[in-house]
Design a protein around this motif. Structure first.
Motif, PDB file in Angstrom:
ATOM      1  N   LEU A 174       0.626   3.363  10.275  1.00  0.00           N
ATOM      2  CA  LEU A 174       1.356   3.409   9.011  1.00  0.00           C
ATOM      3  C   LEU A 174       0.394   3.726   7.868  1.00  0.00           C
ATOM      4  O   LEU A 174      -0.664   3.108   7.736  1.00  0.00           O
ATOM      5  CB  LEU A 174       2.031   2.058   8.766  1.00  0.00           C
ATOM      6  N   ALA A 175       0.727   4.707   7.049  1.00  0.00           N
ATOM      7  CA  ALA A 175      -0.079   5.020   5.871  1.00  0.00           C
ATOM      8  C   ALA A 175      -0.079   3.804   4.950  1.00  0.00           C
ATOM      9  O   ALA A 175       0.973   3.392   4.459  1.00  0.00           O
ATOM     10  CB  ALA A 175       0.496   6.240   5.149  1.00  0.00           C
ATOM     11  N   SER A 176      -1.252   3.225   4.731  1.00  0.00           N
ATOM     12  CA  SER A 176      -1.337   1.901   4.113  1.00  0.00           C
ATOM     13  C   SER A 176      -2.387   1.869   3.017  1.00  0.00           C
ATOM     14  O   SER A 176      -3.455   2.484   3.139  1.00  0.00           O
ATOM     15  CB  SER A 176      -1.689   0.855   5.179  1.00  0.00           C
TER      16      SER A 176
ATOM     17  N   PHE B 109       9.565   2.792   2.784  1.00  0.00           N
ATOM     18  CA  PHE B 109       8.445   2.460   1.898  1.00  0.00           C
ATOM     19  C   PHE B 109       8.431   0.949   1.725  1.00  0.00           C
ATOM     20  O   PHE B 109       9.448   0.353   1.360  1.00  0.00           O
ATOM     21  CB  PHE B 109       8.604   3.149   0.546  1.00  0.00           C
ATOM     22  N   PHE B 110       7.281   0.321   1.982  1.00  0.00           N
ATOM     23  CA  PHE B 110       7.166  -1.139   1.999  1.00  0.00           C
ATOM     24  C   PHE B 110       6.198  -1.574   0.906  1.00  0.00           C
ATOM     25  O   PHE B 110       5.068  -1.085   0.826  1.00  0.00           O
ATOM     26  CB  PHE B 110       6.642  -1.591   3.362  1.00  0.00           C
TER      27      PHE B 110
ATOM     28  N   PHE C 243      -2.239   0.129   9.561  1.00  0.00           N
ATOM     29  CA  PHE C 243      -2.702   1.441  10.025  1.00  0.00           C
ATOM     30  C   PHE C 243      -3.163   1.364  11.474  1.00  0.00           C
ATOM     31  O   PHE C 243      -2.811   2.217  12.299  1.00  0.00           O
ATOM     32  CB  PHE C 243      -3.837   1.980   9.151  1.00  0.00           C
ATOM     33  N   ASP C 244      -3.931   0.349  11.810  1.00  0.00           N
ATOM     34  CA  ASP C 244      -4.512   0.228  13.153  1.00  0.00           C
ATOM     35  C   ASP C 244      -3.425   0.104  14.218  1.00  0.00           C
ATOM     36  O   ASP C 244      -3.413   0.849  15.204  1.00  0.00           O
ATOM     37  CB  ASP C 244      -5.433  -0.994  13.185  1.00  0.00           C
TER      38      ASP C 244
ATOM     39  N   MET D 167       3.025   1.756   3.328  1.00  0.00           N
ATOM     40  CA  MET D 167       2.953   0.351   2.934  1.00  0.00           C
ATOM     41  C   MET D 167       1.921   0.196   1.833  1.00  0.00           C
ATOM     42  O   MET D 167       0.827   0.752   1.912  1.00  0.00           O
ATOM     43  CB  MET D 167       2.553  -0.515   4.130  1.00  0.00           C
ATOM     44  N   ILE D 168       2.269  -0.566   0.793  1.00  0.00           N
ATOM     45  CA  ILE D 168       1.321  -0.917  -0.261  1.00  0.00           C
ATOM     46  C   ILE D 168       1.319  -2.426  -0.428  1.00  0.00           C
ATOM     47  O   ILE D 168       2.365  -3.052  -0.606  1.00  0.00           O
ATOM     48  CB  ILE D 168       1.673  -0.249  -1.603  1.00  0.00           C
ATOM     49  N   SER D 169       0.116  -3.011  -0.364  1.00  0.00           N
ATOM     50  CA  SER D 169      -0.085  -4.429  -0.639  1.00  0.00           C
ATOM     51  C   SER D 169      -0.698  -4.548  -2.031  1.00  0.00           C
ATOM     52  O   SER D 169      -1.742  -3.953  -2.304  1.00  0.00           O
ATOM     53  CB  SER D 169      -1.018  -5.044   0.413  1.00  0.00           C
ATOM     54  N   LEU D 170      -0.037  -5.283  -2.911  1.00  0.00           N
ATOM     55  CA  LEU D 170      -0.505  -5.443  -4.283  1.00  0.00           C
ATOM     56  C   LEU D 170      -1.434  -6.640  -4.398  1.00  0.00           C
ATOM     57  O   LEU D 170      -1.136  -7.732  -3.898  1.00  0.00           O
ATOM     58  CB  LEU D 170       0.678  -5.633  -5.231  1.00  0.00           C
ATOM     59  N   HIS D 171      -2.564  -6.427  -5.074  1.00  0.00           N
ATOM     60  CA  HIS D 171      -3.543  -7.479  -5.322  1.00  0.00           C
ATOM     61  C   HIS D 171      -3.973  -7.414  -6.783  1.00  0.00           C
ATOM     62  O   HIS D 171      -3.545  -6.560  -7.540  1.00  0.00           O
ATOM     63  CB  HIS D 171      -4.757  -7.313  -4.396  1.00  0.00           C
ATOM     64  N   GLY D 172      -4.837  -8.347  -7.197  1.00  0.00           N
ATOM     65  CA  GLY D 172      -5.388  -8.328  -8.539  1.00  0.00           C
ATOM     66  C   GLY D 172      -6.807  -8.880  -8.525  1.00  0.00           C
ATOM     67  O   GLY D 172      -7.163  -9.649  -7.650  1.00  0.00           O
TER      68      GLY D 172
END
Length: 460
Positions: free
Chosen positions: A401-403, A180-181, A396-397, A334-339
């Motif tokens: 990866l589930a993103s 998990f990333f 993903f591409d 993978m999860i990329s955190l933003h705001g």
């Protein structure tokens, strides 16, 4: 001709057309009120209006309320918006700090407790030293400034957290445990995201052997965390001290060193990734906030990050069309955190009318994370605006990866909105919201595509 090619051609035409719009012009001389930032509410009437604003170089915030977008600028920005047919209303003013681009902030914290790059990296080293059986730090590349041999350049740091067994945390894609990333601050000014990432590391290491769910997760899964994916930009943010600089992009000034009041040097790393690069939601103006760079993957922060992803995950998605799925038995997330838009977003980000072949499972996971956080879920263009060249589309591409992207925001109007909420919001509001969502996501890293909308009983 494939649908994918047609979409990209159309998107490219829109961006190029946008280059002819009035630019958010660089200015070598200061204007009245140059020390003031204004957030404008901008009603839009057509879907393409968001792309018009972005292509013209306006700082369109990752936030939306109904048909209203929000744009950041100075008091002269209202006239520029009216000139191209929009009706802005000022909703917030704040001081505009001047970045100290020569050096980073001094010390471990700034603005009430937020960690500087030095403070974040020292924390990673401390965690690894205190928990050698649970964590190890990895240097995976160098920032743009460091590549230029410039003062203040940074290494790029990640940490692997798990109950260590032989072979764990090795930079090989055939790991025995699923991975998990989590990553933060690819947009440097979104400072909550780095703090969430650090708290994730802390709860995993401090609660191992105490909390049953975390102990089970640590025994079975590798957690990889990049708390600051854009450290040069984060240095610029922290250089403002108690008045953080709202630097979004990296520090690459090779395309212009003067951007004036309403522009910004650098490349938007979340528009620079090498998939669907150059499409909607990007600007070709070097001072624009969504400037995509001179070429796909032109920035060392992105090529290093993508190199790390390739070392950690096998490329299991073999198809090249947009609707080709990842294998049902693929592992990892993978999860990329933003705001700060209060959203959980899934691929595709480049075009909301295109859907991945794994849409059902990705949408089910996003819906559940949205339910946990109180956020809306969907593709970026369904909720906000289309955005090409993002990290989650790339993972993903290229890898299957589930993103996801989670836009961490104040959905409850607690006074914790914006890029620089009071530091007290981190423990009182954001972390209690994000901890269960991240725990849920990490628990599904072993088999993300076996989660379906029907199985969860969730309506799309």
């Amino acid at each position: 001709m494939s649908r994918r090619r047609l979409v990209l051609m159309a998107a490219g035409g829109l961006v190029l057309a946008g280059a002819a719009l009035p630019q958010v012009a660089p200015a070598d001389t200061p204007a009245p009120h140059a020390d003031t930032l204004v957030t404008y509410r901008v009603p839009i009437r057509h879907t393409q209006d968001a792309q018009t604003l972005i292509a013209a170089g306006f700082d369109v915030l990752e936030r939306r309320e109904g048909n209203d977008l929000f744009v950041l600028g100075d008091p002269t920005m209202a006239a520029s918006l009216r000139d191209i047919g929009f009706g802005p209303t000022a909703v917030k003013t704040q001081p505009r700090p001047t970045p100290d681009t020569a050096r980073p902030a001094v010390g471990a914290t700034y603005y009430g407790g937020y960690r500087t790059v030095d403070g974040s990296y020292a924390h990673l080293d401390q965690v690894a030293a205190q928990h050698p059986d649970l964590a190890t730090v990895v240097t995976y590349g160098q920032s743009w400034r460091k590549k230029q041999d410039s003062a203040g350049g940074r290494d790029l740091k990640a940490i692997c957290v798990t109950k260590m067994q032989p072979g764990d945390c090795a930079l090989v894609p055939n790991s025995s445990k699923p991975r998990f990333f989590l990553m933060g601050q690819i947009h440097a000014r979104e400072i909550t995201t780095g703090e969430v990432a650090l708290r994730w590391i802390d709860v995993l290491t401090s609660q191992y052997g105490k909390d049953a769910d975390i102990t089970k997760l640590m025994d079975t899964t590798e957690m990889w965390v990049v708390p600051i994916a854009n450290p040069d930009g984060a240095d610029m943010v922290a250089s403002g001290g108690d008045n953080p600089v709202l630097q979004r992009k990296n520090a690459n000034d090779s395309h212009g060193t003067v951007c004036g009041r309403n522009g910004q040097i650098g490349i938007d790393l979340n528009r620079n990734a090498g998939t669907h690069w150059g499409g909607l939601g990007t600007s070709r103006q070097p001072c624009g906030q969504e400037y995509l760079g001179p070429a796909a993957d032109s920035e060392p922060e992105n090529t290093a990050l993508e190199g790390l992803f390739r070392q950690l995950y096998p490329a299991v998605r073999t198809g090249t069309e947009d609707d080709d799925p990842a294998p049902a038995d693929a592992r990892g997330m993978m999860i990329s955190l933003h705001g700060d838009a209060n959203m959980v977003l899934l691929p595709w980000g480049f075009d909301h009318t295109a859907h991945t072949g794994s849409d059902s499972a990705l949408r089910a996971l996003a819906t559940e994370m949205g339910s946990i956080t109180g956020y809306k879920s969907g593709q970026a263009g369904e909720l906000l605006y289309d955005a090409s060249g993002g990290t989650d589309d790339w993972t993903f591409d290229k890898l299957g990866l589930a993103s996801f992207t989670i836009e961490v925001g104040d959905s409850d109007r607690r006074g914790c909105d914006g890029f620089t909420p009071p530091y007290s919001c981190q423990d009182s509001y954001f972390w209690p919201k994000m901890k269960p969502a991240l725990l849920y996501a990490a628990q599904h890293a072993a088999a993300p595509y076996q989660t379906t909308v029907a199985a969860k009983g969730i309506a799309q």
